[in-house]
Design a protein around this motif. Structure first.
Motif, short mmCIF file in Angstrom:
data_model
loop_
_atom_site.label_atom_id
_atom_site.label_comp_id
_atom_site.label_asym_id
_atom_site.label_seq_id
_atom_site.Cartn_x
_atom_site.Cartn_y
_atom_site.Cartn_z
N LEU A 7 0.73 -1.10 -0.08
CA LEU A 7 -0.23 0.02 -0.11
C LEU A 7 0.97 1.21 0.03
O LEU A 7 0.37 2.24 0.56
N CYS A 55 -5.81 -3.22 -3.50
CA CYS A 55 -5.95 -2.91 -2.31
C CYS A 55 -6.49 -3.96 -1.52
O CYS A 55 -6.18 -4.37 -0.37
N VAL A 100 -7.34 4.34 1.84
CA VAL A 100 -5.93 3.69 1.74
C VAL A 100 -5.22 4.37 2.62
O VAL A 100 -4.36 4.03 3.40
N LYS A 103 -5.88 3.78 6.26
CA LYS A 103 -5.34 2.23 6.27
C LYS A 103 -3.86 2.11 6.53
O LYS A 103 -3.37 1.55 7.36
N ARG A 104 -3.14 2.96 5.78
CA ARG A 104 -1.62 2.99 5.93
C ARG A 104 -1.51 3.38 7.22
O ARG A 104 -0.56 2.60 7.72
#
Length: 112
Positions: A7, A55, A100, A103-104
């Motif tokens: 990611l 993803c 994203v 989430k990272r």
């Protein structure tokens, strides 16, 4: 750690850069009321699906998507020649980018 490696900005930027290019082209095509907008949007849809798949695989979450992503994608696929579909796809890309990034950060914090 594996998820975080898949990611990275370097892994995902090509998708978003390509979408930026497609989005600019679509804006022009819709302004000119070109029929070709439908074909270009279909390229954008495929790009979005590849990004979403990447993803999901990286996170190991087969249901990962922006809020109401499936329903919205169905709408887009059902009317790819419309300006509304283009705007909705643009929103999906923007929301996916934010999700994203979140989430990272979560993954990075869980490793600390």
């Amino acid at each position: 750690m594996k998820s975080l490696q898949k990611l990275t900005k370097e892994q995902l930027d090509p998708y978003f850069l390509e979408w930026d290019r497609i989005s600019v082209e679509l804006a022009v095509l819709h302004r000119q009321r070109e029929k070709r907008a439908k074909m270009v949007l279909e390229v954008g849809i495929e790009l979005y699906k590849r990004l979403l798949s990447h993803c999901r695989e990286a996170l190991g979450e087969p249901d990962f998507e922006p809020l109401n992503g499936s329903e919205r994608l169905s709408f887009i696929e059902g009317s790819p020649g419309t300006y509304a579909a283009y705007r909705q796809l643009a929103e999906l890309f923007a929301e996916l980018k934010k999700t994203v990034a979140r989430k990272r950060i979560e993954l990075k914090r869980s490793l600390e």
